[in-house]
Design a protein around this motif. Sequence first.
Motif, PDB file in Angstrom:
ATOM      1  N   ALA A 198      -2.540   2.655  -7.508  1.00 21.44           N
ATOM      2  CA  ALA A 198      -2.893   3.765  -6.565  1.00 21.44           C
ATOM      3  C   ALA A 198      -2.702   4.813  -7.494  1.00 21.44           C
ATOM      4  CB  ALA A 198      -1.939   4.456  -5.762  1.00 21.44           C
ATOM      5  N   SER A 202       1.191  -1.456  -0.220  1.00 13.87           N
ATOM      6  CA  SER A 202      -0.013   0.305   0.305  1.00 13.87           C
ATOM      7  C   SER A 202       1.013   1.310  -0.080  1.00 13.87           C
ATOM      8  CB  SER A 202      -1.390  -0.238   1.556  1.00 13.87           C
ATOM      9  OG  SER A 202      -0.249  -0.100   2.456  1.00 13.87           O
ATOM     10  N   GLY A 253       0.894   3.975  -2.854  1.00 17.14           N
ATOM     11  CA  GLY A 253       0.711   5.291  -2.526  1.00 17.14           C
ATOM     12  C   GLY A 253       1.108   6.833  -2.883  1.00 17.14           C
ATOM     13  N   ASN A 306      -8.284  -1.652   8.698  1.00 13.11           N
ATOM     14  CA  ASN A 306      -7.756  -0.282   8.658  1.00 13.11           C
ATOM     15  C   ASN A 306      -6.097  -0.087   8.732  1.00 13.11           C
ATOM     16  OD1 ASN A 306      -7.774  -0.404  11.241  1.00 13.11           O
ATOM     17  ND2 ASN A 306      -9.065   1.915  11.043  1.00 13.11           N
ATOM     18  N   SER A 360      -4.324   2.051   6.757  1.00 16.64           N
ATOM     19  CA  SER A 360      -4.872   3.340   6.537  1.00 16.64           C
ATOM     20  C   SER A 360      -3.690   3.919   7.759  1.00 16.64           C
ATOM     21  CB  SER A 360      -6.133   3.456   6.483  1.00 16.64           C
ATOM     22  OG  SER A 360      -6.736   4.999   7.071  1.00 16.64           O
ATOM     23  N   SER A 391      -9.285   9.208   6.743  1.00 16.55           N
ATOM     24  CA  SER A 391      -9.239   8.300   5.402  1.00 16.55           C
ATOM     25  C   SER A 391     -10.415   7.458   5.625  1.00 16.55           C
ATOM     26  CB  SER A 391      -7.814   7.513   6.229  1.00 16.55           C
ATOM     27  OG  SER A 391      -7.393   6.393   5.732  1.00 16.55           O
ATOM     28  N   SER A 401      -7.870   9.910   1.532  1.00 13.07           N
ATOM     29  CA  SER A 401      -7.669   8.624   1.316  1.00 13.07           C
ATOM     30  C   SER A 401      -8.658   7.939   1.829  1.00 13.07           C
ATOM     31  CB  SER A 401      -6.650   8.262   1.890  1.00 13.07           C
ATOM     32  OG  SER A 401      -6.281   8.364   3.531  1.00 13.07           O
ATOM     33  N   VAL A 455      -6.360   3.740  -2.499  1.00 13.53           N
ATOM     34  CA  VAL A 455      -5.128   2.962  -3.031  1.00 13.53           C
ATOM     35  C   VAL A 455      -6.220   1.268  -2.955  1.00 13.53           C
ATOM     36  CG1 VAL A 455      -3.267   1.618  -1.543  1.00 13.53           C
ATOM     37  CG2 VAL A 455      -3.246   4.616  -1.671  1.00 13.53           C
ATOM     38  N   SER A 461      -9.199  -3.133  -0.077  1.00 16.37           N
ATOM     39  CA  SER A 461      -9.217  -5.025  -0.384  1.00 16.37           C
ATOM     40  C   SER A 461     -10.422  -5.624   0.391  1.00 16.37           C
ATOM     41  CB  SER A 461      -7.589  -4.575   0.839  1.00 16.37           C
ATOM     42  OG  SER A 461      -7.755  -6.707   0.854  1.00 16.37           O
ATOM     43  N   ALA A 516     -11.218   3.091   4.704  1.00 16.02           N
ATOM     44  CA  ALA A 516     -10.622   1.878   4.779  1.00 16.02           C
ATOM     45  C   ALA A 516     -11.817   0.551   4.395  1.00 16.02           C
ATOM     46  CB  ALA A 516     -10.346   0.723   5.752  1.00 16.02           C
ATOM     47  N   TRP A 568      -0.343   4.403   6.450  1.00 16.90           N
ATOM     48  CA  TRP A 568      -0.295   5.790   6.220  1.00 16.90           C
ATOM     49  C   TRP A 568       0.058   7.181   6.517  1.00 16.90           C
ATOM     50  CZ3 TRP A 568       1.130   6.402   0.885  1.00 16.90           C
ATOM     51  CH2 TRP A 568       1.103   7.495   0.598  1.00 16.90           C
ATOM     52  N   PHE A 589      -9.052   3.229   1.151  1.00 15.78           N
ATOM     53  CA  PHE A 589      -7.785   2.157   1.124  1.00 15.78           C
ATOM     54  C   PHE A 589      -8.782   1.404   1.109  1.00 15.78           C
ATOM     55  CE2 PHE A 589      -4.991   5.028   3.117  1.00 15.78           C
ATOM     56  CZ  PHE A 589      -3.238   4.677   2.548  1.00 15.78           C
TER      57      PHE A 589
END
Length: 269
Positions: free
Chosen positions: A189, A62, A66, A119, A122, A135, A82, A166, A86, A137, A125, A84
């Motif tokens: 990303a 990530s 990113g 997360n 995140s 952010s 952001s 991302v 997955s 997730a 990050w 994220f």
Amino acid sequence: MTALTVFIDGVGLVGPGIADWAQGQEQLAGRAPGQWLKTVLTAPAHLPPAERRRAGAVIRVSQTVGFEAMAAAGLEAQGLVSVFTSSGGDGVNCHEICTALASDDRLISPTRFHNSVHNAASGYWGIATGAMATSTALCAFDGSFAAGLVEAVTQAVVQAEPVLLVAFDTDYPEPLRSARPVPDTFGLALVLSPVRTAHSLGQITLHPAHYLSSGVADVLDDAVLEAQRQSIPAARGLPLLAALARQQAGVLRLDYLDGCCLELVFNPC
């Protein structure tokens, strides 16, 4: 309903046989063949030493993509919103926790525990960049890339500011791999801007009234890249990157939820 339009200002990419966006761009444009080689991940250089030692594949992939996308867009991370996404988080960490729970002592290490939350990427990050912006997730199983893209596009338009998306997946060891056969790590990303800038590479438009399609998702010409698209959920975004690499305008259909695709319009800049 009003169409949602954003611009792609930066790309990050890593996966089997793909070290970065420059190499992936050559493959996706048809100028070089796809190669299925083991994904190579570097240590997350922006993390403090203690966190760097704890960082598994999820954190490394990530942060690799990113930072690449953010640098290409010419942006700083501190104020960058952001998203994220997955399909399943950290497969290796999940395996290790299951192994510990199946053992006699059943003790789980604190590092394993705090890396198990969805997360985690995140959070790391934020540690690496000092980012204080919102952010998100999320997870939508095999449709996680499309779900993340919808979220990121919506946030960029509504908040009128750039958003970093991302998307990543990591492989699972056995016996989990038999149930969830993700073969390797993949990350993608995008920096999405609500306005065109000097860094803009392409334009995405979603029409909320009909952004879901019952048609078949787009496939890739290269057999290796198509195998990645089919087997790694985060790679479902490759047709969008292929259109970007070829600067080819058109309607794209990306795998989303069962029985439907995410439909968007792409135009090069």
